[in-house]
Design an enzyme around this catalytic site. Structure first.
Site, PDB file in Angstrom:
ATOM      1  N   CYS A 105       0.871  -1.175  -0.146  1.00 26.50           N
ATOM      2  CA  CYS A 105       0.050  -0.122   0.138  1.00 26.50           C
ATOM      3  C   CYS A 105       0.904   1.009   0.053  1.00 26.50           C
ATOM      4  O   CYS A 105       1.399   1.328   1.054  1.00 26.50           O
ATOM      5  CB  CYS A 105      -0.783   0.026   1.216  1.00 26.50           C
ATOM      6  N   CYS A 108      -0.637   4.249   2.884  1.00 22.55           N
ATOM      7  CA  CYS A 108      -0.362   3.898   4.105  1.00 22.55           C
ATOM      8  C   CYS A 108      -0.344   2.389   4.443  1.00 22.55           C
ATOM      9  O   CYS A 108       0.820   2.055   4.385  1.00 22.55           O
ATOM     10  CB  CYS A 108      -1.945   4.639   4.508  1.00 22.55           C
ATOM     11  N   CYS A 110      -3.023  -0.193   3.831  1.00 21.04           N
ATOM     12  CA  CYS A 110      -4.298  -0.881   3.506  1.00 21.04           C
ATOM     13  C   CYS A 110      -3.834  -2.506   3.080  1.00 21.04           C
ATOM     14  O   CYS A 110      -2.744  -2.669   2.611  1.00 21.04           O
ATOM     15  CB  CYS A 110      -4.825  -0.514   2.000  1.00 21.04           C
TER      16      CYS A 110
HETATM   17 FE    FE Z   1      -3.566   2.408   1.825  1.00 20.99          FE
END
Ligand code: FE
Length: 211
Positions: A105, A108, A110
């Protein structure tokens, strides 16, 4: 890679509340922090990824299930009781002898929680998020995964709406193995794509290590 998609921002308010609760429990002597770390470790490496591993071994041994999993992973996972929150989709990407898949990700963290549990710290780290995209082959080498030069690597950027799970190649010589034994080959890292599934030899030497 497009960065205009919707990622899940870490819930800072909730994280703070959890931290406060954790401090209080430790202060009151109700839990000790080593035990807490151990619980988190178990969820990261054992309990969570077992769901994903179940999907993988079922796909390895049941052609019909594999087809369902590749076409609509969210439904296939739900049919085994692994339900996500509303609105997020799971997609399974299959490794082949010519193509290796890697999940990241970029913005972030995910992660397919319903099938892999808690994301490991390195998955959330800035270096992994940047380098998985710019230098995927080096990242794999750091995990001890040496792919042949002619194997292409495809990187998948997870978002809050679309989470990816890698279907590793079934190791040679494990055809016809029981589900229970196949499960031992499927690690969390192999489903993120930083490693391959374990070989029968690796399982054997792990056992000897314990004895
Ligand atoms: Fe993310």
């Amino acid at each position: 890679m497009a960065n205009d998609h919707d990622h899940t921002e870490p819930p800072s308010d909730i994280a703070l509340r959890v931290k406060a609760l954790e401090s209080l429990l430790i202060e009151k002597g109700l839990v000790d922090s080593a035990a807490l770390d151990e619980i988190i470790e178990i969820y990261e490496n054992k309990v969570g990824p077992r769901n994903g591993a179940h999907l993988v071994v079922k796909a390895w041994s049941d052609r019909g299930f594999k087809q369902k999993l590749m076409e609509d992973a969210s439904s296939a996972a739900a049919s085994l009781g692994y339900l996500g929150r509303q609105g997020e989709h799971l997609r399974v990407v299959e490794n082949t002898p010519e193509l290796h898949n890697l999940v990241v990700c970029t913005l972030c963290s995910c992660y397919p929680w319903t099938v892999l549990g808690l994301p490991p710290a390195w998955y959330k780290s800035a270096p992994y998020r940047a380098r998985a995209v710019s230098r995927p082959r080096s990242v794999l080498e750091e995990f001890g995964t040496d792919l042949a030069k002619d194997v292409s690597i495809r990187v998948w950027d997870s978002t809050s709406e679309m989470r990816y799970l890698v279907l590793p190649l079934q190791p040679k010589g494990t055809e016809g193995w029981s589900e229970e034994n196949l499960l031992k080959l499927v690690t969390r890292n192999s489903m993120i794509g930083v490693e391959l599934a374990k070989t029968p030899d690796q399982i054997q030497s792990m056992k000897q290590g314990i004895d």
